[in-house]
Design a protein around this motif. Structure first.
Motif, PDB file in Angstrom:
ATOM      1  N   PHE A  50       0.813  -1.209   0.000  1.00 34.90           N
ATOM      2  CA  PHE A  50       0.000   0.000   0.000  1.00 34.90           C
ATOM      3  C   PHE A  50       0.853   1.269   0.000  1.00 34.90           C
ATOM      4  CE2 PHE A  50      -2.303  -3.518   1.819  1.00 34.90           C
ATOM      5  CZ  PHE A  50      -3.521  -3.461   1.178  1.00 34.90           C
ATOM      6  N   LEU A  51       2.169   1.113  -0.184  1.00 28.54           N
ATOM      7  CA  LEU A  51       3.035   2.272  -0.294  1.00 28.54           C
ATOM      8  C   LEU A  51       2.794   2.980  -1.627  1.00 28.54           C
ATOM      9  CD1 LEU A  51       6.382   0.705   0.979  1.00 28.54           C
ATOM     10  CD2 LEU A  51       5.016   2.431   2.172  1.00 28.54           C
ATOM     11  N   PRO A  52       2.809   4.311  -1.646  1.00 29.21           N
ATOM     12  CA  PRO A  52       2.588   5.020  -2.914  1.00 29.21           C
ATOM     13  C   PRO A  52       3.534   4.590  -4.030  1.00 29.21           C
ATOM     14  CG  PRO A  52       2.463   6.545  -1.080  1.00 29.21           C
ATOM     15  CD  PRO A  52       2.909   5.233  -0.503  1.00 29.21           C
ATOM     16  N   GLY A  53       4.816   4.385  -3.693  1.00 29.64           N
ATOM     17  CA  GLY A  53       5.765   3.986  -4.724  1.00 29.64           C
ATOM     18  C   GLY A  53       5.424   2.653  -5.351  1.00 29.64           C
ATOM     19  N   LEU A  54       5.005   1.684  -4.522  1.00 27.13           N
ATOM     20  CA  LEU A  54       4.666   0.359  -5.057  1.00 27.13           C
ATOM     21  C   LEU A  54       3.296   0.361  -5.727  1.00 27.13           C
ATOM     22  CD1 LEU A  54       6.162  -2.263  -2.604  1.00 27.13           C
ATOM     23  CD2 LEU A  54       7.164  -1.114  -4.564  1.00 27.13           C
ATOM     24  N   LEU A  55       2.394   1.229  -5.290  1.00 23.25           N
ATOM     25  CA  LEU A  55       1.118   1.360  -5.997  1.00 23.25           C
ATOM     26  C   LEU A  55       1.343   1.914  -7.406  1.00 23.25           C
ATOM     27  CD1 LEU A  55      -1.160   2.763  -3.142  1.00 23.25           C
ATOM     28  CD2 LEU A  55      -1.274   0.483  -4.161  1.00 23.25           C
ATOM     29  N   LYS A  56       2.257   2.854  -7.543  1.00 18.52           N
ATOM     30  CA  LYS A  56       2.605   3.359  -8.871  1.00 18.52           C
ATOM     31  C   LYS A  56       3.260   2.263  -9.710  1.00 18.52           C
ATOM     32  CE  LYS A  56       3.384   8.030  -7.073  1.00 18.52           C
ATOM     33  NZ  LYS A  56       4.408   9.073  -6.804  1.00 18.52           N
TER      34      LYS A  56
ATOM     35  N   PRO B  82       3.656  10.590 -11.939  1.00 19.01           N
ATOM     36  CA  PRO B  82       2.841  11.460 -11.079  1.00 19.01           C
ATOM     37  C   PRO B  82       1.992  10.653 -10.113  1.00 19.01           C
ATOM     38  CG  PRO B  82       1.874  11.298 -13.270  1.00 19.01           C
ATOM     39  CD  PRO B  82       3.192  10.590 -13.339  1.00 19.01           C
ATOM     40  N   ASP B  83       1.584  11.301  -9.039  1.00 18.14           N
ATOM     41  CA  ASP B  83       0.734  10.619  -8.061  1.00 18.14           C
ATOM     42  C   ASP B  83      -0.600  10.210  -8.681  1.00 18.14           C
ATOM     43  OD1 ASP B  83       2.699  10.942  -6.206  1.00 18.14           O
ATOM     44  OD2 ASP B  83       1.711  12.537  -5.098  1.00 18.14           O
ATOM     45  N   ASN B  84      -1.280  11.153  -9.314  1.00 19.20           N
ATOM     46  CA  ASN B  84      -2.599  10.911  -9.936  1.00 19.20           C
ATOM     47  C   ASN B  84      -3.641  10.406  -8.949  1.00 19.20           C
ATOM     48  OD1 ASN B  84      -1.582  11.745 -12.336  1.00 19.20           O
ATOM     49  ND2 ASN B  84      -1.524   9.740 -13.321  1.00 19.20           N
ATOM     50  N   ALA B  85      -3.339  10.508  -7.675  1.00 15.17           N
ATOM     51  CA  ALA B  85      -4.289  10.058  -6.648  1.00 15.17           C
ATOM     52  C   ALA B  85      -3.750  10.522  -5.301  1.00 15.17           C
ATOM     53  CB  ALA B  85      -4.452   8.541  -6.658  1.00 15.17           C
ATOM     54  N   GLU B  86      -4.626  10.500  -4.294  1.00 16.63           N
ATOM     55  CA  GLU B  86      -4.190  10.772  -2.938  1.00 16.63           C
ATOM     56  C   GLU B  86      -3.940   9.447  -2.234  1.00 16.63           C
ATOM     57  OE1 GLU B  86      -6.559  13.395  -0.638  1.00 16.63           O
ATOM     58  OE2 GLU B  86      -6.699  14.913  -2.225  1.00 16.63           O
ATOM     59  N   PHE B  87      -2.756   9.303  -1.654  1.00 17.48           N
ATOM     60  CA  PHE B  87      -2.379   8.047  -1.014  1.00 17.48           C
ATOM     61  C   PHE B  87      -2.460   8.205   0.496  1.00 17.48           C
ATOM     62  CE2 PHE B  87       0.035   8.148  -5.042  1.00 17.48           C
ATOM     63  CZ  PHE B  87      -0.485   7.005  -5.642  1.00 17.48           C
ATOM     64  N   ASP B  88      -3.280   7.376   1.110  1.00 15.48           N
ATOM     65  CA  ASP B  88      -3.397   7.384   2.566  1.00 15.48           C
ATOM     66  C   ASP B  88      -2.283   6.539   3.163  1.00 15.48           C
ATOM     67  OD1 ASP B  88      -4.406   7.911   5.056  1.00 15.48           O
ATOM     68  OD2 ASP B  88      -6.418   7.155   4.646  1.00 15.48           O
ATOM     69  N   ASN B  89      -2.115   6.623   4.481  1.00 19.63           N
ATOM     70  CA  ASN B  89      -1.154   5.766   5.167  1.00 19.63           C
ATOM     71  C   ASN B  89      -1.444   4.300   4.844  1.00 19.63           C
ATOM     72  OD1 ASN B  89      -0.800   3.989   7.837  1.00 19.63           O
ATOM     73  ND2 ASN B  89       0.837   5.497   7.740  1.00 19.63           N
ATOM     74  N   GLY B  90      -0.398   3.553   4.473  1.00 17.51           N
ATOM     75  CA  GLY B  90      -0.594   2.180   4.027  1.00 17.51           C
ATOM     76  C   GLY B  90      -1.161   1.265   5.098  1.00 17.51           C
ATOM     77  N   PHE B  91      -0.758   1.448   6.347  1.00 17.14           N
ATOM     78  CA  PHE B  91      -1.288   0.625   7.438  1.00 17.14           C
ATOM     79  C   PHE B  91      -2.779   0.911   7.628  1.00 17.14           C
ATOM     80  CE2 PHE B  91       3.218   0.742   8.246  1.00 17.14           C
ATOM     81  CZ  PHE B  91       3.513  -0.510   8.755  1.00 17.14           C
ATOM     82  N   LYS B  92      -3.157   2.177   7.578  1.00 12.22           N
ATOM     83  CA  LYS B  92      -4.557   2.561   7.717  1.00 12.22           C
ATOM     84  C   LYS B  92      -5.388   2.004   6.567  1.00 12.22           C
ATOM     85  CE  LYS B  92      -7.490   6.719   8.036  1.00 12.22           C
ATOM     86  NZ  LYS B  92      -7.936   6.944   6.652  1.00 12.22           N
ATOM     87  N   ALA B  93      -4.842   2.078   5.351  1.00 11.21           N
ATOM     88  CA  ALA B  93      -5.563   1.570   4.188  1.00 11.21           C
ATOM     89  C   ALA B  93      -5.870   0.088   4.331  1.00 11.21           C
ATOM     90  CB  ALA B  93      -4.747   1.824   2.919  1.00 11.21           C
TER      91      ALA B  93
END
Length: 383
Positions: free
Chosen positions: A144-150, A323-334
């Motif tokens: 759920f990390l932004p980098g790995l989601l990208k 680019p982010d193209n989205a808002e990324f919440d804290n991975g643990f919370k997600a």
């Protein structure tokens, strides 16, 4: 809207990860946003019960955050029929027994990894949970990390073509404890207490590789203890009996090869504490905790090897930021949100105790590979 209170026994929240990521940035963050909306007119309101051995520490946390419920009696908490979920972020050596108790009490299970100290124990937990008919999940936060989601966005879009290899670098210098206090608890460096970087990080690498690139088919690893003596929380020296660095090669289903270095004895010379470089026939990417940059086949420059003159190119400048193209919440919370929706709205969820057992299996085989000096197959497991 109907508000439904969900009582969650949280065991181990006086520890670094249990407190910061699970209590503060997940459960309390959900409360701050007004609860979790299930989309059917129901809002879940998490009510944590702080469980642990040190009553004074639990009470201090409760007072700090305006919470009401603490306990040092796990059995009594599990016997409480109003408690729905048991969460465990204790030291690894204490986790298996506590999870068995919670399963026997009929509680839904959400737990940190590794789930047990060995594969047999991890599989038993999965079997017991299935037989009890409870829902269960294992923290797999790196997904759920932004980098790995990208990075997953690129994979799903076919950016890489055929993926050839994955190179991972993880780690940082953990202070020995003599000049400066260590950033990690001393038990991490004692094998007898369940410590070691292999048992800590190989379960992470298993689910990252499995989910993004393919099941791990074989492992060859070298685990070592680079810093043989450290100083504990009281300033006393102790022998480090657990591995603090591991160098692994993983053969993946589909043919790609992954190489991942994990170390608590490395000084950081990269953009982020963890980075994965993925090379494919059509393009490459480097993903970290938050960022991801790419270089497509059509934009790949032509480096020329010439050690007699200074480099004329800044290689990092030849990559394009995703680019982010989205808002990324804290991975643990997600992931907490997904698990709660799984429990109370029957939403799909596959990061269960069997998935956790795969991580334990890879750690176990990694240590065995290092001890025996050979590559080992990683058989598929099932209940």
């Amino acid at each position: 809207m109907t508000r439904k209170t969900v009582r969650i026994a949280m065991n181990g929240v006086t520890g670094r990860m249990g407190y910061r990521q699970h209590l503060v940035r997940s459960i309390l963050a959900l409360r701050e946003q007004g609860g979790l909306d299930l989309g059917d007119g129901t809002v879940l309101w998490p009510e944590p019960i702080l469980v642990g051995r040190r009553e004074h520490a639990l009470k201090a946390l409760a007072e700090q955050h305006g919470l009401e419920h603490v306990s040092t009696d796990l059995d009594a908490v599990l016997a409480d029929e109003t408690v729905d979920i048991y969460f465990d972020s204790q030291v690894t050596s204490a986790r298996e027994e506590a999870l068995k108790k919670a399963i026997a009490a009929g509680k839904h299970i959400y737990t940190e990894k590794p789930t047990a100290t060995g594969l047999d124990g991890a599989l038993e937990l999965a079997r017991l949970a299935n037989e009890a008919g409870i829902k269960h999940g294992v923290v797999q936060d790196k997904l759920f990390l932004p980098g790995l989601l990208k990075l997953k966005r690129l994979i799903d879009g076919g950016f890489f073509g055929r993926i050839l290899s994955v190179r991972g670098e993880f780690g940082y210098w953990v202070f020995e404890g003599d000049w400066q206090a260590a950033q990690r608890p001393s038990w991490n460096y004692r094998a007898e207490d369940g410590g070691g970087i292999v048992v800590d990080m190989f379960p992470h690498w298993e689910y990252v590789l499995h989910e993004l690139f393919g099941r791990v088919k074989s492992v060859q690893a070298i685990a070592t203890t680079h810093i043989p003596q450290r100083w504990d929380e009281n300033g006393k020296p102790y022998d480090a009996t657990a591995d603090d660095a591991a160098y692994g090669i993983f053969e993946l289903e589909g043919g790609a090869i992954a190489q991942i270095n994990s170390s608590w004895a490395v000084r950081v010379n990269r953009d982020e504490l963890v980075e994965f470089q993925v090379d494919g026939t059509e393009g490459s990417a480097v993903a970290g905790l938050r960022n991801c940059r790419v270089q497509h086949r059509s934009a790949t420059p032509k480096p020329v090897w010439n050690p007699d003159i200074p480099a004329t190119e800044v290689f990092r400048d030849q990559w394009q930021e995703i680019p982010d193209n989205a808002e990324f919440d804290n991975g643990f919370k997600a992931q907490w949100e997904l698990f709660l929706k799984h429990v109370y709205a029957d939403a799909p969820y596959h990061w269960d105790l069997l998935a956790g057992a795969r991580g334990v299996q890879l750690a176990e085989l990694g240590l065995r590979s290092s001890a025996e000096g050979r590559r080992l197959d990683v058989p598929e497991i099932a209940l």
